[in-house]
Design an enzyme around this catalytic site. Structure first.
Site, PDB file in Angstrom:
ATOM      1  CG  ASN A 112      -8.958  -1.471   2.050  1.00  0.00           C
ATOM      2  OD1 ASN A 112      -7.832  -1.952   2.043  1.00  0.00           O
ATOM      3  ND2 ASN A 112      -9.177  -0.160   2.072  1.00  0.00           N
ATOM      4  N   GLY A 142       0.838  -1.187   0.000  1.00  0.00           N
ATOM      5  CA  GLY A 142       0.000   0.000   0.000  1.00  0.00           C
ATOM      6  C   GLY A 142       0.873   1.236   0.000  1.00  0.00           C
ATOM      7  CG  ASP A 172      -9.825   3.851   1.668  1.00  0.00           C
ATOM      8  OD1 ASP A 172     -10.208   4.114   0.508  1.00  0.00           O
ATOM      9  OD2 ASP A 172      -8.644   3.586   1.946  1.00  0.00           O
TER      10      ASP A 172
END
Length: 615
Positions: A468, A310, A463
């Site tokens: 995710n 990330g 998010d």
């Protein structure tokens, strides 16, 4: 003869002057310039015709030679001359009476001011009284990142433990508990010692004014658990192991639940404490560890494999766990971004552990689910990347071409936070869905997770892109969860999900609001038009009106709509045209929902949810 001539000459001169005098007077009346400062009486006098005044005066003289003519000036000192004519009402202007001032004070007398001591004392008592709030006000509750270089006053975990454990020492009536360090335990290794502070100056940072009398006793017995006692006169430290009571652990657990990590309260009993030290304490450390020392507890270091990355960190598969390594507090930019600060990671640490509490399914649980990734351990490390990790990073780079900077650039004093997480499977971007049932199960599990967290902590992920959401297949066909006391099951079709990455998330712990102020990152909202993820960020900004501290569960619904779009546009699986129409209809109906708690009861999920029948 000459004298007669002289007399006649003077007589002629005088006569000629008297003949010219009326003309001169008349000219003066008509052509004389008005004086610059004329009073009201002067104006009246100028209006009176001079010839008429002379006529009146001559008539009066004939009547009474002893009477003073009206055209004479009636002048006295301080009065302005006036002239009067018949039938004209001429009066002086009336002066307004002056306001009488206050009488003078007698000599020697002093004005006594009002005595406000009682009022002052009352408001001091009000200010000193700590009012209870049902929910912190967004105007006063603090954000956990106000700027990259700003120091934020932090509430210290150890100060909370100090208060609670001192009370425990004074009251031994607590009954036994079956729990043991639910929040602070490490499943694969014993908890590392927590450091006690060896000087009075260090204790003063962690104490509150009301507990000064017990500081020396707290120094002698901080926690009846693993304690590292430091000798102030020696460079070496000796460790002393003391038994940890279950009731102590239970109270520590409650303290961590109430931990405030971003409080900027102006209360006099809060002191500024280094957030890095706080982070160490929360992770149960007295000093940073080495990366390899932490990772080697879970597997042979040679078997470590990088599985993802990330902007702010790297993810490695370490045995049966996943370790996310995030660099912090360094001067070196990571992937062209400023490294995260300790206080920012503190928020994510507590948020992760708080969501761990939702995994509890004890009898009195009001909200519970296992759909958020489980945080197994948290560590703070320092030092360069170990060669084993660098090799794993380079192997992944050869296969996938990393977008991150090479970790070899980190200096020897670089610090990291290591999240040891449950292995949740592959992310939605790389996971292959087989059919429409799996797609529906994905949506209902995500919706249920958000609904439970909303009900428990006013949680918003903010998010939830397809990187995710982790998915894995298993043998289970159903998954239990509890929403506001209601027990239900989800049909999983042999697939379960885990939600990860709470960096941008918002949560109300009951004492503080944890959130990230996204208004400080305008670049987040400038993604390409038409991109589903970028459009969702912009929609969130519209919903919140750029006030990220407040509770806006509608943002969770926006991410559900995003996931529906991803399934329709970017994921391939066996489905019919009717299935696609059903998903599009779901997306439209989501427009009217303001939270995931409302969306979970949408007809699209009706045959996937089953209530638990009470016996």
């Amino acid at each position: 003869m000459s004298s007669k001539i002289g007399v006649d000459l003077w007589a002629e001169i005088i006569a000629s002057e008297e003949a010219e005098e009326p003309q001169k007077n008349k000219a003066e009346v008509v052509y004389q310039r008005r004086k610059p400062h004329q009073t009201h009486k002067d104006v009246i006098l100028n209006r009176v015709d001079s010839n008429e005044a002379n006529r009146l005066s001559l008539a009066a003289a004939k009547t009474n030679k002893n009477r003073v003519s009206w055209n004479r000036s009636l002048s006295t000192r301080g009065r302005t001359s006036i002239a009067v004519r018949a039938c004209v009402d001429i009066r002086p202007l009336q002066k307004h009476a002056r306001r009488k001032g206050k009488p003078a004070l007698p000599k020697g007398k002093v004005v006594q001011h009002a005595n406000l001591d009682k009022e002052r004392k009352y408001f001091q008592e009000v200010d000193a009284f700590e009012l209870l709030e049902e929910s912190p006000s967004p105007k006063h509750a603090s954000t956990w990142t106000r700027g990259q270089n700003e120091d934020v006053p932090m509430s210290h975990l150890r100060s909370r433990l100090q208060n609670i454990l001192i009370s425990l020492k004074l009251n031994r009536g607590c009954g036994p508990s079956s729990t043991l360090f639910k929040l602070l335990k490490t499943p694969y290794m014993t908890l590392e010692p927590i450091r006690t502070l060896g000087t009075p100056e260090e204790f003063s940072l962690l104490s509150t004014p009301g507990l000064n009398s017990t500081q020396s006793r707290f120094d002698e017995s901080l926690v009846e658990g693993y304690v590292l006692e430091r000798d102030g006169n020696s460079q070496k430290s000796s460790t002393t192991l003391v038994h940890v009571k279950d009731e102590d652990c239970e109270i520590i657990e409650a303290a961590v639940k109430k931990l405030s990590l971003a409080s900027t309260s102006a209360s006099s009993d809060l002191h500024h404490v280094d957030p890095f030290d706080t982070l160490l304490a929360v992770c149960g450390l007295s000093a940073p560890s080495k990366l390899l020392d932490v990772l080697s507890n879970y597997c042979d270091p040679k078997s470590i494999v990088k599985i993802g990355e990330g902007t702010y960190g790297e993810a490695f598969k370490v045995g049966n766990t996943v370790c996310k390594i995030v660099p912090i507090d360094g001067d070196l930019k990571v992937n062209e971004e400023v490294q995260k600060k300790s206080e920012e990671l503190l928020e994510e640490v507590v948020l992760s552990r708080t969501l761990n509490l939702l995994r509890s399914k004890e009898g009195d649980a009001y909200n519970a689910c296992t759909l958020f990734i489980e945080t197994l351990d948290l560590k703070v490390c320092q030092g360069p990347y170990d060669p084993v990790l660098i090799k794993a990073w380079e192997r992944w780079d050869d296969q996938h071409v990393s977008e991150n900077d090479h970790p070899r650039a980190f200096p020897d004093n670089q610090c990291y936070v290591v999240f040891v997480l449950q292995h949740g499977g592959k992310d939605l971007e790389s996971f292959v869905l087989q059919n429409f049932d799996e797609a529906r199960s994905l949506l209902v599990q995500v919706t249920a997770a958000l609904a439970v967290a909303e009900a428990a902590y006013e949680f918003e992920h903010r998010d939830l892109h397809w990187g995710n959401v982790l998915l894995c297949r298993n043998d289970s066909t159903s998954l239990p969860f509890i929403l506001e006391g209601k027990h239900m099951f989800i049909r999983t079709f042999g697939m379960s999900i885990s939600i990860i990455d709470f960096t941008l998330s918002r949560m109300n712990t009951g004492e503080d609001i944890l959130f990230l102020d996204l208004s400080s990152d305008p670049y987040l909202f400038k993604g390409p038009k038409g991109d589903r993820q970028s459009e969702t960020y912009r929609k969130m900004k519209e919903v919140t009106e750029d006030c990220w501290e407040g509770s806006f569960p509608r943002t969770n619904v926006l991410w559900l709509q995003y996931l529906v779009d991803i399934l329709l546009l970017k994921k391939s699986f066996e489905r019919s045209s009717k299935n696609e129409r059903d998903m599009r209809s779901l997306k439209k109906r989501l427009d009217k929902y303001q939270s995931a708690k409302e969306a979970i009861f949408d007809p699209f999920f009706s045959d996937l949810l089953e209530d638990v029948k009470e016996e």
